[in-house]
Design a protein around this motif. Structure first.
Motif, PDB file in Angstrom:
ATOM      1  N   PHE A 111       0.832  -1.204   0.000  1.00 11.08           N
ATOM      2  CA  PHE A 111       0.000   0.000   0.000  1.00 11.08           C
ATOM      3  C   PHE A 111       0.867   1.254   0.000  1.00 11.08           C
ATOM      4  O   PHE A 111       0.594   2.216  -0.732  1.00 11.08           O
ATOM      5  CB  PHE A 111      -0.923  -0.009   1.224  1.00 11.08           C
ATOM      6  N   THR A 299      -4.011  -1.610   7.333  1.00  8.08           N
ATOM      7  CA  THR A 299      -5.279  -2.133   6.838  1.00  8.08           C
ATOM      8  C   THR A 299      -5.942  -3.056   7.849  1.00  8.08           C
ATOM      9  O   THR A 299      -7.144  -2.950   8.117  1.00  8.08           O
ATOM     10  CB  THR A 299      -5.057  -2.891   5.512  1.00  8.08           C
ATOM     11  N   TYR A 302      -7.230  -1.071  10.963  1.00  6.18           N
ATOM     12  CA  TYR A 302      -8.405  -0.261  10.667  1.00  6.18           C
ATOM     13  C   TYR A 302      -9.638  -1.146  10.465  1.00  6.18           C
ATOM     14  O   TYR A 302     -10.742  -0.795  10.902  1.00  6.18           O
ATOM     15  CB  TYR A 302      -8.166   0.577   9.419  1.00  6.18           C
ATOM     16  N   LYS A 303      -9.452  -2.288   9.870  1.00  7.51           N
ATOM     17  CA  LYS A 303     -10.566  -3.230   9.685  1.00  7.51           C
ATOM     18  C   LYS A 303     -11.096  -3.702  11.032  1.00  7.51           C
ATOM     19  O   LYS A 303     -12.303  -3.843  11.235  1.00  7.51           O
ATOM     20  CB  LYS A 303     -10.104  -4.424   8.847  1.00  7.51           C
TER      21      LYS A 303
END
Length: 628
Positions: A111, A299, A302-303
């Protein structure tokens, strides 16, 4: 030699044409000479300046973001050194190879790689692009040591936002984050500043509300550049003006205490000065780390925030909407007094209330017997308020609820405030296309049904009861840039002293008289006595079979099906100063879960007395209720 007549005419024609051409050429020469004189003599200063501007370039410098402090000047959000690695793409023959070598020192995921390549694509090749931020000292040292082998990598020390009390203040302060494409589109005039490497803007909370004030005024650097725009040397520098300091009404100590007391729960607490409206504490649990949003949440992390059933991203104090349950009974009592019902009038509670062929149950299975208004609040008798609500009607209840701050927003400084809901027949007709039923009025009498309120609204409601019926509004900001913000004097909501006395006296009975639903959570220290009201709000309909079986224990149910626990209070009772609301999602009963938490927080507030002289001058459809 003689010229014939025809030849003579031709000669004269040629002569005239030659003269005309010579005239045109002369005019053109004069115009050219005049233009040259205009440009080289009359406009010499202007074009010398333009030529100088081609050699000297002015570049923006990001200003230092202003601090956010509590009411005593203690820092809640500031700036710290940010060790980072920048990349100048024109100085490396292979960007991918450089990133691969750097990844042996600093982790660079897919990312981040995509983000770096995107930033390189939208910036000149000689402009530095941020590759990694918030490096440890060891990482930064390794980058410096290995710089000869990292073509194009530039070690740099910048500034980044820092939140020393991360989760405790997350929902109040919000966070800053990198500028998105949408941000750039919405702020076209500020794009040069927003495009600076590593620039951050406020995305939530106070950081978003006062982003312009906190951002400050950008500075500039005058540099000499070559024909390609590459910097040769710096000629002059203006650092700009740092952002303004924002002083909040919060007390750091009270906020941290309330946070620790609510830790592990999905809950909220709001402490408010009943006279000024100053919010002393505003907690929503659980929370998140705003420092991670600043540097970039992973990621997976945050998920996890998004999928948590405890909703850590939601500011429950402002956006959590709950049936107020029995905490609403003071509003119904005041509406009843204003409608002409005597507080001494008694209603017999046999444990249920019949309307047509439907029974509405009291939380106490055997009933409370004959109770007056004071005892009904003290014991949280549902049947009394079923009967009272039916007698005065939903319109009278709704009017009183709005006088005490429900069903509305207050233009609060933190974004995301919800208005809740105070239902009326007109609302139901417009929202659902249905008529209002009398049973809905009955259930509204105990704070259930369509009625919804936020913890902030419950604190405002309690504050207006405590201050004698003045329309005080909550505020979170004391000063900006050294200037104290004015406080608008509250006005009477238009209610009799008798109605206020019933509400205040009933709340005193709840906490300080034996038999009150929160008597076990009283504050016994003289001068600290609180007056409160418990509330238990159902989130599901209890079936007849469950009621007959007598098995209604919250702890035996799935967490999401348990009742919400609420408690509101003000203190000291004899000289009110603070109002407090506590909501614990699916916590069970208000008396068992919320009241002890509220007692501890209020005792802390009274002990610390946040309104003492300032230490620093600002410088810059359920149909029944369980035990209330």
């Amino acid at each position: 030699m003689q010229i014939s007549g025809r030849d003579s005419n031709r000669y004269q024609t040629f002569t005239r044409r030659a003269a005309l051409l010579a005239g045109v050429q002369g005019i053109a020469f004069i115009a050219l000479a005049g233009r040259m004189y205009y440009l080289q003599v009359l406009k010499t200063d202007q074009y010398r300046m333009l030529a100088e501007e081609n050699r000297v370039s002015m570049r923006l410098l990001a200003p230092l973001r202003g601090d956010v402090v509590d009411r005593f000047g203690r820092v809640l959000a500031s700036n710290r050194q940010n060790y980072r690695a920048m990349l100048i793409s024109e100085q490396t023959p292979d960007v991918e190879e450089t990133l691969e070598r750097l990844s042996r020192i600093v982790e660079i995921d897919d990312f981040t790689r995509k983000r770096i390549m995107r930033d390189i694509g939208r910036s000149p090749r000689f402009m530095p692009v941020t590759v990694a931020e918030d490096l440890s000292w060891d990482q930064f040292a390794q980058v410096n040591i290995n710089e000869p082998d990292l073509a194009g990598i530039l070690p740099d020390v910048g500034e980044t936002r820092d939140y020393p009390y991360a989760e405790e203040f997350a929902h109040v302060l919000g966070y800053v984050a990198a500028v998105s494409e949408k941000d750039l589109e919405e702020a076209r005039e500020e794009q040069p500043l927003l495009k600076l490497p590593g620039f951050r803007i406020g995305k939530e909370g106070i950081e978003k509300t006062y982003d312009r004030e906190l951002r400050g005024v950008p500075g500039s650097s005058h540099v000499e550049v070559n024909a390609y725009g590459r910097v040769i040397r710096e000629l002059a520098k203006d650092p700009g003006k740092p952002g303004a300091e924002v002083v909040l009404t919060l007390d750091l100590d009270v906020q941290r205490f309330a946070w620790e007391r609510l830790k592990g729960e999905s809950a909220s607490a709001v402490v408010m000065d009943i006279h000024s409206g100053d919010i002393v504490s505003l907690v929503s649990a659980p929370a998140y780390d705003p420092n991670q949003f600043n540097m970039g949440y992973g990621t997976a992390a945050y998920k996890e925030l998004l999928e948590s059933p405890y909703l850590p991203l939601m500011n429950k104090s402002l956006a959590g909407m709950y049936p107020p349950g029995s905490t609403f009974k003071m509003v119904v009592a005041m509406a009843a007094v204003e409608a002409g019902i005597s507080p001494s009038q008694r209603v017999v509670c046999p444990g249920h209330y019949s309307l047509g062929n439907h029974d509405f149950h009291c939380w106490k299975k055997g009933g409370h017997g004959a109770v007056n208004m004071h005892d009904a609040i003290k014991h949280s008798c549902d049947v009394f308020f079923y009967d009272t609500a039916k007698r005065i009607g939903i319109d009278a209840i709704a009017e009183m609820a709005k006088k005490f701050g429900l069903g509305q927003t207050y233009d609060f400084e933190v974004p995301g405030e919800k208005a809740g809901l105070v239902p009326t027949p007109e609302w139901k007709r417009g929202a659902k296309g249905e008529v209002w039923h009398q049973g809905e009025t009955v259930i509204a009498g105990i704070g259930q049904g369509y009625l919804l309120a936020t913890p902030l609204q419950l604190a405002v409601m309690t504050a207006r009861i405590a201050n004698g019926g003045l329309d005080v509004k909550p505020r979170l900001t004391r000063a900006i840039g050294g200037e104290l913000l004015p406080i608008k004097p509250p006005k009477p909501v238009g209610i009799s002293e008798a109605a206020i006395a019933v509400a205040q006296g009933g709340m005193n009975g709840v906490s300080n008289e034996p038999g009150g639903t929160a008597y076990r959570s009283r504050i016994p220290e003289p001068g600290m006595e609180l007056a409160g009201k418990t509330g238990t709000a159902q989130v599901r309909r209890i079936s007849r079979a469950e009621r007959l079986s007598g098995v209604l224990k919250n702890e035996d149910l799935e967490w999401r099906q348990r009742d919400h626990a609420l408690f509101v209070c003000f203190a000291p009772y004899d000289a009110p100063r603070y109002a407090l609301s506590v909501v614990i999602e699916h916590g069970g009963s208000g008396s068992g879960a919320a009241a002890p938490v509220a007692r501890d927080i209020m005792r802390e507030v009274l002990t610390r007395n946040p309104v003492r002289p300032q230490a620093k001058t600002p410088s810059g459809g359920p149909n029944s209720s369980r035990a209330g």
